[in-house]
Design a protein around this motif. Structure first.
Motif, mmCIF file in Angstrom:
data_model
loop_
_atom_site.group_PDB
_atom_site.id
_atom_site.type_symbol
_atom_site.label_atom_id
_atom_site.label_comp_id
_atom_site.label_asym_id
_atom_site.label_seq_id
_atom_site.Cartn_x
_atom_site.Cartn_y
_atom_site.Cartn_z
ATOM 1 N N LEU A 167 0.835 -1.195 0.000
ATOM 2 C CA LEU A 167 0.000 0.000 0.000
ATOM 3 C C LEU A 167 0.872 1.248 0.000
ATOM 4 O O LEU A 167 2.030 1.220 0.426
ATOM 5 N N TYR A 168 0.301 2.360 -0.446
ATOM 6 C CA TYR A 168 0.976 3.644 -0.394
ATOM 7 C C TYR A 168 0.751 4.296 0.976
ATOM 8 O O TYR A 168 -0.245 4.002 1.659
ATOM 9 N N PRO A 169 1.625 5.214 1.370
ATOM 10 C CA PRO A 169 1.385 5.961 2.609
ATOM 11 C C PRO A 169 0.264 6.974 2.438
ATOM 12 O O PRO A 169 0.145 7.625 1.392
ATOM 13 N N ILE A 170 -0.585 7.097 3.462
ATOM 14 C CA ILE A 170 -1.595 8.156 3.457
ATOM 15 C C ILE A 170 -0.880 9.497 3.614
ATOM 16 O O ILE A 170 0.012 9.642 4.459
ATOM 17 N N PRO A 171 -1.214 10.500 2.813
ATOM 18 C CA PRO A 171 -0.499 11.786 2.897
ATOM 19 C C PRO A 171 -0.559 12.376 4.303
ATOM 20 O O PRO A 171 -1.625 12.382 4.937
ATOM 21 N N GLN A 172 0.571 12.869 4.764
ATOM 22 C CA GLN A 172 0.624 13.438 6.108
ATOM 23 C C GLN A 172 -0.278 14.652 6.234
ATOM 24 O O GLN A 172 -0.876 14.890 7.299
ATOM 25 N N GLN A 173 -0.426 15.438 5.132
ATOM 26 C CA GLN A 173 -1.285 16.616 5.248
ATOM 27 C C GLN A 173 -2.744 16.227 5.435
ATOM 28 O O GLN A 173 -3.519 16.964 6.041
ATOM 29 N N GLU A 174 -3.141 15.053 4.928
ATOM 30 C CA GLU A 174 -4.510 14.580 5.161
ATOM 31 C C GLU A 174 -4.689 14.262 6.635
ATOM 32 O O GLU A 174 -5.710 14.607 7.237
ATOM 33 N N ILE A 175 -3.705 13.610 7.230
ATOM 34 C CA ILE A 175 -3.779 13.289 8.652
ATOM 35 C C ILE A 175 -3.760 14.560 9.495
ATOM 36 O O ILE A 175 -4.520 14.709 10.460
ATOM 37 N N ASP A 176 -2.922 15.526 9.111
ATOM 38 C CA ASP A 176 -2.793 16.756 9.890
ATOM 39 C C ASP A 176 -4.044 17.624 9.810
ATOM 40 O O ASP A 176 -4.390 18.314 10.788
ATOM 41 N N ASN A 177 -4.721 17.635 8.669
ATOM 42 C CA ASN A 177 -5.834 18.557 8.469
ATOM 43 C C ASN A 177 -7.206 17.931 8.695
ATOM 44 O O ASN A 177 -8.201 18.641 8.758
ATOM 45 N N ASN A 178 -7.268 16.627 8.793
ATOM 46 C CA ASN A 178 -8.526 15.927 9.022
ATOM 47 C C ASN A 178 -8.593 15.545 10.499
ATOM 48 O O ASN A 178 -7.861 14.674 10.961
ATOM 49 N N ASP A 179 -9.484 16.203 11.236
ATOM 50 C CA ASP A 179 -9.541 16.008 12.690
ATOM 51 C C ASP A 179 -9.964 14.607 13.098
ATOM 52 O O ASP A 179 -9.834 14.235 14.274
#
Length: 488
Positions: free
Chosen positions: A465-477
């Motif tokens: 699998l690919y890594p989930i983007p860090q900005q998605e984790i940071d910006n999605n509460d």
């Protein structure tokens, strides 16, 4: 010239961005509300949804390139080299992030059609058709997303502000349930024509949606269901294998063929064309408008060296092989691909070759795969489906058995190896091999990776699998670092 059905996006699109502002408006050619509430406005909104397929980091470059380079027969140079070794560095992770952004952008466009069109004051039959097409698109997008990242947020409503950005991951089963529901709804709408042609080329007809559904069932191991849906397409009589490979991959305006099901339609204009050619070619041969020689064949991969018969026309069609072509190769660039050629491209992003997503050879090989797995042994129908693709590869009559070419008398394991090999040879540079490898028994796929001398960095628990983007984790509460895929 080709009708640009899917090139222009009208209306509001919320685009995933990699900066602190997670979403930004894309202000191109907005429609006023009074324009939207018309058949022309609804069609423009649908065109915007189809245009999602052409986003730079979706089928124009990053999604397609990442999948292709991760196959065991492919290596790469420059900033793409690490992808082929399963050793993602920052630049490659950035491209994966961009693919995530554009693929969710495409989802949002489909969601906008699904949410908006039913309330418009237009013909009911058109409403049903447009929503069916948008659901099929959403199903395709989520199919590409889930088999690349696994469990992800399942967004089914349009994002219109930052207020509804927070959304946790749905599990893989729930995502596949939604994919099947969307595709089945589209099929059962009775609103889709069998195929789209002419200026509507590139839209999802009934049989193209069935091709996606067959692939989804195959991916889930629902072999009987996959075989049944594939057989419906075969029995429809709508498609045949085009004998001439050059016709299948022609860059010319209006190019189509008897096996055409769903393609991204590219044109020689601005940045609205196929970009893959620029990564494939040596510029000195004039096969494309740029030639960066990024995509290299891996000489340690038996599937394209010792296992691929030199008399198979697909090999000569897909690889550099003439004296003039071989003269540009070297020890550092040992193999290049020529499946796509456009000597009249208008720039590095403007080649006219369409990018096939599904064509009739897909249906035949998926049917052979699914039928053999469902029955535990290859049937006569499975052999015939696979052999039709093989016969076309050797340039003989597709429907006439040929004892010197046809597969026969194979064990189940031998037949499955034949299916996977034929798909490798048939769909090289179409972004399918890596996803096929993920459906093989894991030991088989890892054996291919190790046998191609690519196992140094491959990690079994991580690299599927690919890594989930860090900005998605940071910006999605609703996400935390605990939601990241294993190993990243």
């Amino acid at each position: 010239m080709k009708t640009k059905f899917i090139l222009i996006f009208f209306g509001l699109s919320l685009v995933f961005a990699s900066c602190e502002d997670v979403y930004t408006e894309e202000p191109s050619a907005f429609l006023a509300p009074e324009d939207l509430n018309s058949e022309g406005g609804a069609l423009a909104l649908l065109k915007g949804a189809y245009a999602g397929l052409q986003l730079r980091s979706y089928y124009q470059q990053d999604f397609l390139m990442q999948a292709e380079v991760r196959s065991e027969y492919m290596m790469a140079r420059g900033s793409w080299a690490d992808v082929g070794r399963y050793d993602l560095v920052a630049r490659s992770r950035s491209r994966i992030n961009d693919a995530w952004d554009d693929m969710y952008n495409a989802v949002n466009r489909a969601n906008t059609v699904i949410a908006t069109v039913p309330d418009l004051d237009i013909d009911e039959a058109l409403k049903t058709q447009f929503v069916a097409e948008a659901k099929a698109l959403r199903g395709l997008h989520y199919f590409n997303i889930v088999r690349s990242w696994g469990a992800v947020p399942l967004r089914l409503e349009p994002l219109e502000s930052l207020d509804n950005i927070a959304l946790g991951k749905s599990n893989v089963d729930a995502i596949y349930d939604q994919i099947i529901l969307d595709l089945t709804d589209a099929i059962n709408s009775n609103a889709l024509p069998a195929t789209f042609t002419g200026g509507d080329q590139g839209r999802l007809g009934l049989h193209a949606v069935k091709a996606i559904l067959a692939h989804v069932h195959l991916t889930l191991g629902n072999y009987a269901e996959s075989a049944a849906v594939s057989k419906e397409v075969i029995d429809s009589g709508e498609f045949q294998l085009e004998p001439d490979l050059a016709t299948v991959f022609s860059p010319e305006d209006g190019a189509t063929h008897s096996g055409e099901m769903l393609s991204v339609v590219w044109v020689r204009e601005g940045s609205s064309g196929m970009r893959l050619l620029s990564f494939m070619h040596n510029s000195s041969l004039g096969y494309s408008s740029a030639g960066w020689r990024v995509l290299l064949g891996n000489l340690d991969a038996p599937v394209i060296t010792s296992q691929w018969d030199d008399t198979d026309l697909r090999k000569n069609f897909s690889l550099y092989n003439t004296p003039e072509e071989v003269a540009v190769l070297s020890s550092s660039i040992p193999m290049l691909f020529k499946k796509y050629i456009d000597s009249n491209g208008a720039g590095q992003n403007a080649h006219g070759n369409n990018q096939s997503i599904y064509r009739y050879a897909d249906i035949l090989t998926m049917y052979a795969w699914a039928d053999a797995m469902a029955n535990g042994t290859p049937s006569a129908d499975a052999y015939e489906a696979l052999n039709q693709v093989r016969r076309r590869g050797y340039g003989v009559d597709i429907t006439t058995p040929d004892a010197g070419i046809d597969y026969t008398g194979l064990s189940q394991d031998e037949f499955m190896d034949a299916v996977w090999n034929e798909r490798a040879w048939e769909f090289i540079l179409e972004g399918k091999r890596w996803y096929d490898m993920k459906l093989m028994p894991k030991a088989k796929a890892i054996g291919l990776i190790n046998g191609a001398n690519l196992g140094e960095f491959f990690e079994d628990d991580k690299d599927w699998l690919y890594p989930i983007p860090q900005q998605e984790i940071d910006n999605n509460d609703e996400l935390t670092n605990a939601d990241q895929n294993p190993g990243y």
